[in-house]
Design an enzyme around this catalytic site. Sequence first.
Site, short mmCIF file in Angstrom:
data_model
loop_
_atom_site.label_atom_id
_atom_site.label_comp_id
_atom_site.label_asym_id
_atom_site.label_seq_id
_atom_site.Cartn_x
_atom_site.Cartn_y
_atom_site.Cartn_z
N THR A 153 0.87 -1.18 0.00
CA THR A 153 0.00 0.00 0.00
C THR A 153 0.91 1.23 0.00
O THR A 153 1.34 1.68 -1.05
CB THR A 153 -0.96 -0.01 1.21
OG1 THR A 153 -0.23 -0.23 2.42
CG2 THR A 153 -2.02 -1.09 1.05
N LYS A 179 4.07 -7.06 4.01
CA LYS A 179 3.88 -5.65 3.68
C LYS A 179 3.58 -4.92 4.97
O LYS A 179 3.05 -5.48 5.94
CB LYS A 179 2.77 -5.46 2.66
CG LYS A 179 1.37 -5.85 3.09
CD LYS A 179 0.62 -4.82 3.90
CE LYS A 179 0.61 -3.48 3.22
NZ LYS A 179 -0.03 -2.46 4.15
N THR A 190 -0.65 -1.50 8.08
CA THR A 190 -1.30 -2.76 8.35
C THR A 190 -0.29 -3.84 8.02
O THR A 190 0.24 -3.84 6.92
CB THR A 190 -2.54 -2.93 7.46
OG1 THR A 190 -3.40 -1.84 7.70
CG2 THR A 190 -3.26 -4.21 7.76
N GLU A 276 6.28 4.74 6.99
CA GLU A 276 5.81 5.83 6.14
C GLU A 276 6.65 7.09 6.36
O GLU A 276 6.75 7.62 7.46
CB GLU A 276 4.34 6.10 6.42
CG GLU A 276 3.45 4.98 5.89
CD GLU A 276 2.01 5.10 6.30
OE1 GLU A 276 1.17 4.48 5.64
OE2 GLU A 276 1.71 5.80 7.30
N ASN A 402 -0.31 10.41 5.65
CA ASN A 402 -1.52 10.00 6.37
C ASN A 402 -2.62 11.05 6.33
O ASN A 402 -3.80 10.71 6.52
CB ASN A 402 -1.17 9.63 7.80
CG ASN A 402 -0.52 8.25 7.86
OD1 ASN A 402 -1.20 7.23 7.75
ND2 ASN A 402 0.79 8.21 7.98
#
Length: 407
Positions: A153, A179, A190, A276, A402
């Site tokens: 993702t 992932k 996640t 991220e 985000n």
Amino acid sequence: MKKITGGVTAAKGFQAAAVAAGIKYKDRDDMALIYSERPCVLAGTFTSNVVKAAPVLFDKKVVEESPYGQAVVINAGIANACTGREGFSYCEQTAKAAAEALSISENAVLVASTGVIGMQLPIDRIVSGIKKLTEGKQGDLKAGTRASRAIMTTDTKNKEAAVQIEIGGRTVTLGGMCKGSGMIHPNMCTMLAFVTTDAVISKELLTKAVKEDVVDTFNMISVDGDTSTNDTLLVLANGMAENPEIRENSPEYEAFREALHEINETLAKKMAGDGEGATALFETKVIHAPSKQDARILAKAVICSSLTKAAIYGHDANWGRILCALGYSGVIFDPEKIELFFESKAGRIQIYKDGVAADYSEEEATKILSEPEVTVIVDMKNGEESATAWGCDLTYDYVKINADYRS
């Protein structure tokens, strides 16, 4: 133990595939399949979040009740979480479609999803994607790598690992893919992880090995402190290595545990380092602690500290933030006894001793902290136990990613 190139297709008898099904993303693979030529014994661990996604509830039932598993269907883009009975029915429909396409039992199909919470899956696209996946499955390394990319993702890179060991004169292979980049704070984001092996091992012993190992691997990482609704680790063993069955409390079991740990730790670190917006893998090693549990709590407290993560991003040797995180962890210790160090490929430096700052060079500390992998060493000076946790730095890009995630 020998590290080899590959992922879920490295073990004998496993195949994989990927396809662009248009679940949410455009012009990229977003569905993957893992398939075993033979039925597999299953083990799994799942999110501790009270809010569990439909695939988690579905897979828990399969792992606990089905005699074996043979396929996993994964989609990226939509998490199928907080979707009610309709979302769970989509898991059932996915399993049915895969079972029919692969000519296997519905009870042998597991499903996994990652992406936005609250959206319903486009089940027609899922079913269409399954047909393409089954037609395109292959057992080569390229197929495994493509599958590992399809489940991404906000990840910036795919994540794979594989190792081989010898058991009873047979080569046993373990391979894995995962992932995870945000909403990573597992307690078994996640986080999705899948490990395949051709080892002959019982379901009970495989489950024991998996549940014991996640405590010091996947459960010791954090990107942002958020435990996902979808965290899933599935391990499938098809026995095609034809080794003598691995028995508990044997040298062969210890060899298997070490191999599984290598896979899990490697994948866990890849996730932590790909957080991220991250620019650095941030590792904390706690040594000479009075208990293993204390060591784990202390290490996790440091890598979860937003202030410390921000300091790592700024290459700032702000040891006060580390000490603060240790202090609120809940573990009782004497601050004047512990010692703190920074370490990376650029060197090692002591930054705290005897309750005050050590005599160190800020310039040298900045150089050490400017590497892509940075370690904080916490010497508790109060025992023989140790633990390691992995996280990443906290950057401006984390907020940007985000803030725009659903758009």
